[in-house]
Enzyme design. Structure first.
Site, PDB file in Angstrom:
ATOM      1  CE1 TYR A  52      -4.223 -66.919  71.856  1.00  0.00           C
ATOM      2  CE2 TYR A  52      -4.826 -69.126  72.576  1.00  0.00           C
ATOM      3  CZ  TYR A  52      -3.857 -68.179  72.306  1.00  0.00           C
ATOM      4  OH  TYR A  52      -2.528 -68.466  72.497  1.00  0.00           O
ATOM      5  NE  ARG A  55      -6.458 -61.915  76.702  1.00  0.00           N
ATOM      6  CZ  ARG A  55      -7.019 -62.587  77.738  1.00  0.00           C
ATOM      7  NH1 ARG A  55      -6.910 -63.882  77.840  1.00  0.00           N
ATOM      8  NH2 ARG A  55      -7.691 -61.947  78.674  1.00  0.00           N
ATOM      9  CD  GLN A  87       7.951 -60.574  68.332  1.00  0.00           C
ATOM     10  OE1 GLN A  87       8.349 -61.550  68.953  1.00  0.00           O
ATOM     11  NE2 GLN A  87       8.364 -59.358  68.611  1.00  0.00           N
ATOM     12  CG  HIS A 105       4.146 -64.690  66.602  1.00  0.00           C
ATOM     13  ND1 HIS A 105       4.757 -64.157  67.713  1.00  0.00           N
ATOM     14  CD2 HIS A 105       5.125 -65.358  65.935  1.00  0.00           C
ATOM     15  CE1 HIS A 105       6.047 -64.487  67.720  1.00  0.00           C
ATOM     16  NE2 HIS A 105       6.294 -65.208  66.647  1.00  0.00           N
ATOM     17  CB  ALA A 215       5.998 -47.789  72.363  1.00  0.00           C
TER      18      ALA A 215
END
Ligand code: NAD
Length: 230
Positions: A52, A55, A87, A105, A215
């Site tokens: 993490y 990230r 999410q 989340h 998208a």
């Protein structure tokens, strides 16, 4: 018109944030069980922190894309009548200007203290086990909802689903519950439902309408179509 938009990893893909599962079933080269479950954390906190931390650091290199910006335009037009439920754990919606986003989340830029239960804004690494600014205990973990844990804000999300006129799902596989069930809930309450995804999601048949493509193209086109002022 009240609108709920559910977003998933696909909306951030064109910003350069990899989606959840690649074709080999790994999340950025890691087994999901290792980096996205409480058991994986108990087994190796250092591996989970390193994952993490990487990230979180990677967020500095990405920017919102036209899909995030289009939702910000929609919020300007609809105000409180729009709720974006994401999410995603990145902050690209906020950086595009959205102010009403529920991160069901959790968020990369937040830490959760296992000592006092507090949630604190955390832009820095957690690998060096820093003390919680509230209670001083060195038990901060990523404020991310892992498999087997309960997502945030479910009551507010359920309320919004029960009163919306339109439910739109953007860039989500329809494989991760409870988010994957939102389309059925919204339909049951009488909303029209629309899927915008690169390919048909696992839940595509539940939607009244499904459009497939990137998208960055589909979301601005859909927002333009609504013809809203602002
Ligand atoms: P997912 O990766 O399971 O599915 C992504 C979906 O997006 C797929 O259906 C794919 O076809 C679609 N997609 C890919 N590129 C697209 C594009 N350019 N335009 C439109 N659609 C596109 O993601 P999920 O359903 O959101 O579930 C993933 C879980 O992993 C979430 O719980 C989330 O917390 C976490 N996650 C978050 C991020 C992030 O914050 N950006 C990234 C990876 C994983």
């Amino acid at each position: 018109m009240r609108v709920v938009v559910l977003t998933g990893a696909g909306i951030s893909a064109e910003s350069g944030v990899p989606t959840f599962r690649d074709s080999d079933g790994l999340w950025e080269g890691h087994r999901v069980e290792d980096v996205a479950t409480p058991e994986g954390y108990e087994l190796s906190p250092s591996r989970v922190h390193a994952f993490y931390d990487a990230r979180r650091a990677a967020l500095a290199a990405v920017v919102p894309n036209p899909a995030h910006h289009a939702l910000a335009r929609l919020e300007t037009a609809l105000g409180d009548d729009l709720l974006v439920v994401t999410q995603n754990i990145d902050d690209l919606h906020e950086r595009a200007g959205l102010t009403r986003v529920l991160h069901m989340h959790g968020e990369l830029l937040s830490a959760l203290c296992r000592g006092c239960g507090g949630r604190v804004r955390w832009p820095d690494p957690l690998s060096d086990l820093p003390p919680c600014p509230r209670c001083g205990v060195c038990e901060l973990r990523p404020d991310v909802v892992w498999f087997g844990e309960v997502p945030y804000e479910m009551d507010r999300i359920h309320d919004a689903l029960s009163t919306c006129d339109l439910f739109v799902s953007v860039g989500t596989s329809g494989a991760v519950y409870p988010a994957a069930g939102f389309v059925q809930a919204a339909r049951a309450y009488g909303a029209r439902t629309l899927e915008l995804n690169l390919v048909p999601s696992e839940g595509t048949d539940w939607f009244h309408e499904a459009r497939h493509g990137p998208a960055s193209v589909l979301v601005p086109a859909w927002v333009d179509e609504l013809g809203l002022p602002g």
